[in-house]
Scaffold this active site. Structure first.
Site, mmCIF file in Angstrom:
data_model
loop_
_atom_site.group_PDB
_atom_site.id
_atom_site.type_symbol
_atom_site.label_atom_id
_atom_site.label_comp_id
_atom_site.label_asym_id
_atom_site.label_seq_id
_atom_site.Cartn_x
_atom_site.Cartn_y
_atom_site.Cartn_z
ATOM 1 N N ASP A 41 1.892 -5.383 -2.490
ATOM 2 C CA ASP A 41 1.902 -4.146 -1.473
ATOM 3 C C ASP A 41 1.463 -4.622 -0.035
ATOM 4 O O ASP A 41 0.566 -5.346 0.092
ATOM 5 C CB ASP A 41 0.761 -3.222 -1.965
ATOM 6 C CG ASP A 41 0.802 -1.919 -0.991
ATOM 7 O OD1 ASP A 41 2.080 -1.218 -0.863
ATOM 8 O OD2 ASP A 41 -0.190 -1.498 -0.492
ATOM 9 N N GLU A 86 6.819 -6.295 -0.470
ATOM 10 C CA GLU A 86 6.913 -4.988 0.519
ATOM 11 C C GLU A 86 7.024 -5.834 1.700
ATOM 12 O O GLU A 86 5.785 -5.843 2.393
ATOM 13 C CB GLU A 86 5.891 -4.122 0.394
ATOM 14 C CG GLU A 86 6.351 -2.803 0.949
ATOM 15 C CD GLU A 86 5.190 -2.096 1.469
ATOM 16 O OE1 GLU A 86 5.602 -0.966 1.987
ATOM 17 O OE2 GLU A 86 4.231 -2.283 1.400
HETATM 18 C C1 NOJ Z 1 3.055 0.503 0.759
HETATM 19 C C2 NOJ Z 1 3.094 1.601 -0.248
HETATM 20 O O1 NOJ Z 1 4.571 1.598 -0.878
HETATM 21 C C3 NOJ Z 1 2.787 2.934 0.075
HETATM 22 O O2 NOJ Z 1 3.006 3.781 -0.489
HETATM 23 C C4 NOJ Z 1 1.130 2.934 0.504
HETATM 24 O O3 NOJ Z 1 0.871 4.099 0.970
HETATM 25 C C5 NOJ Z 1 0.915 1.811 1.557
HETATM 26 N N1 NOJ Z 1 1.450 0.526 1.134
HETATM 27 C C6 NOJ Z 1 -0.505 1.671 1.592
HETATM 28 O O4 NOJ Z 1 -0.848 0.946 0.493
#
Ligand code: NOJ
Ligand code: CA
Length: 567
Positions: free
Chosen positions: A234, A294
């Site tokens: 993440d 991500e």
């Molecule tokens: C990316 C995640 O996909 C999202 O849903 C989240 O709010 C943020 N990172 C913070 O962890």
């Protein structure tokens, strides 16, 4: 309209034949086939948002046993790996992205025994399980943070980022949280501010502290030993911050939260991120596991950095540039596909997720939405690369935003209303059948089930040969059984065509032709197949009124034709 091909593809196929087996190979880790491909390059991934997938105990929230009960469905769909968004203990401020214990399961989702059973049942069906590792921050209820904030001299004080303010009521610098307001929260007990890129309940870990690095690497080991096949990492962009806390450049315009827009120059994408990724990768390689990232990148150059020099960072950084094509446009998609095919590693495609509005309405024109959903499926599931399907895309779920501010569950949708309505719209419960609550739960679902569930659901679409679901199953079956689609190089065709996106997938001297009509009018394309050493394109999969005859492919509005070139 007939489009002419200026050049023959014979030379392209020949050149591709020479490079095919080697151009696709990656280094590091174990290989599983003669081409040097790893398991994740052949796999089709599926993102499960556990709150919304299947509720086994009818408390209105999906859970692990719910996921286990749907493994046969996923197998039948053609899924090889599931990525489950965070299911660890959490106060659920950001629905699991605020973790208070990395080595356990939140009771609302089940137990570790349920998790082990899910992994074992998935394994029986040759489905791997990927977890979501929230690397940048913990919950403010994590024991590390509770200790950290307890005193300036606590054992975990330096596990987070604490600084003095500039003066009374003045945070250390101008950095804003991406979820609104200052990125600094004052803690009166120790008279310092802590830093949080996301909500104030999500304090950033201090990745410059070796103890933090070790603890986080150990978390991944712990899960790999439990049978987890990889991690989706993440928010990797945000792992490090400028230690001098230089102010970010800001502009005069304000965002939905009323903050001045700023360029996150000094608190995202710092070079140190890559050292951390290389360390995470070394551990992943010990377990033949995959790292998905991500990765919000501005261009392919930035994406290349996430693969790492010598492919020693993320195997699967997600190409979000692909999701920036927000309208059906053959030239735009062609451009993005060419870019990712020039990248340093294997492409990873997504078309929506739990933070991005569903593709059904992003691309749908209101009249041909089902046809367009099939067209999009044919696109991202026949490209060279690994696709990640977001749950519900395969049945044509639509983004369903809350009508009123008081109905919003996602905190940014409340603070940003009405400009930013949050992400509830793409997180509604999975639509299993036409019964109450779409078969998701017998309780009250945490988010309302969209009315369209009566038509768009797994049960009804399974019995309909023309449904979006049947199309997804067919294209996935083809992808798994056709070597060209699974392994082949990407060769673009008719690059000036404004309406039809077409390409070959070439493996050795074999080729599959994919033609996708991205326009609302019928198209006829002369591919000059016979001049390129083939007799015709034998249909493998097509929408109802699209077909090939000799050199010519006819496509209905938003039509799809996929054919094997035969000699
Ligand atoms: C990316 C995640 O996909 C999202 O849903 C989240 O709010 C943020 N990172 C913070 O962890
Ligand atoms: Ca439940």
């Amino acid at each position: 309209m007939i489009h002419m091909r200026p050049n023959s593809w014979v030379s392209v196929i020949a050149a591709s034949f020479l490079i095919a087996p080697f151009a696709l190979a990656q280094t590091g880790g174990k290989t599983i086939d003669a081409q040097g491909h790893h398991w994740w390059q052949h796999a089709v991934f599926y993102e499960v948002y556990p709150r919304s997938f299947a509720d086994s105990n009818n408390d209105g929230i999906g859970d692990l046993n719910g996921i286990t009960s749907k493994l046969d469905y996923l197998k039948g769909l053609g899924i090889d790996a599931i990525w489950i968004t965070p299911c660890f203990p959490s106060p659920q401020v950001d629905f699991g992205y605020d973790v208070s214990d990395y080595e356990a399961i939140d009771p609302m989702y089940g137990t570790l025994a349920d998790f082990d059973r899910l992994v074992a049942e998935a394994k029986k069906r040759e489905i791997r399980v990927i977890l979501d590792f929230v690397v940048n921050h913990t919950s403010d209820q994590h024991p590390w943070f509770l200790d950290s904030k307890s005193s300036r001299t606590s054992a975990h004080r330096d596990w987070y980022i604490w600084r003095d303010g500039k003066g009374k009521g003045q945070p250390p610098n101008n950095w804003t949280s991406t979820f609104g307001g200052s990125a600094w929260e004052f803690d009166p007990k120790t008279n310092q501010y802590y830093y949080h890129y996301f909500y104030k309940q999500q304090p950033d870990l201090n990745w410059r502290n070796p103890a933090v690095q070790k603890a986080m690497l150990d978390v991944t080991r712990w899960w790999y030993k439990r049978g987890v096949a990889g991690m989706r990492l993440d928010a990797v962009d945000t792992l490090f911050e400028d230690p001098n806390l230089t102010d970010n450049p800001s502009r005069q315009e304000k965002n939905a939260f009323g903050d001045l827009l700023q360029e996150h120059k000094y608190n995202t994408k710092l070079p140190e991120v890559h050292e951390a990724l290389r360390d995470l990768r070394k551990v992943a390689d010990e377990y033949n596991s995959v790292l998905i990232g991500e990765t919000w990148t501005a261009n392919i150059g930035e994406l290349n950095e996430y693969y790492g020099k010598g492919n020693n960072e993320l195997q699967m950084p997600m190409d979000f540039l692909f999701t920036t094509v927000n309208k059906l446009s053959a030239p735009e998609f062609r451009k993005q596909i060419a870019a990712i095919n020039s990248a340093a590693g294997w492409p990873t495609f997504v078309i929506s997720n739990h933070d991005i509005a569903r593709s059904f309405d992003r691309y749908g024109d209101g009249q041909h939405n089902d046809q367009i959903a099939k067209l999009m499926a044919a696109l991202y599931l026949t490209l060279r690369g690994t696709p990640i399907l977001y749950y519900g895309e395969e049945i044509g779920m639509k983004t369903t935003m809350p009508a009123r501010r008081e109905d919003v569950k996602d905190p940014i949708g409340r603070s940003g209303w009405p400009k930013e309505k949050g992400r509830d719209g793409e997180r509604t419960p999975m639509q299993w059948d036409g019964s109450n609550n779409a078969g998701f739960s017998k309780g009250t679902p945490w988010l309302t089930v969209p009315a369209t569930a009566k038509i768009y659901n797994v049960a009804d679409e399974s019995n309909d040969p023309n449904s979006i679901l049947t199309f997804y199953k067919n294209v996935l079956k083809l992808r798994h059984t056709n070597r060209e689609l699974r392994e082949g190089n990407y060769v673009p065709l008719n690059q000036n065509d404004p309406n039809v996106l077409s390409y070959l997938r070439v493996y050795g001297d074999q080729a599959v032709l994919v033609a996708l009509n991205m326009s609302g009018s019928a198209q006829t394309v002369d591919f000059k197949i016979s001049k390129n050493g083939f007799a015709s394109a034998k249909g493998l999969l097509a929408t109802n009124n699209s077909s090939a005859r000799g050199d010519i492919v006819k496509l209905e509005p938003y039509g799809v034709f996929i054919g094997q070139l035969v000699r």
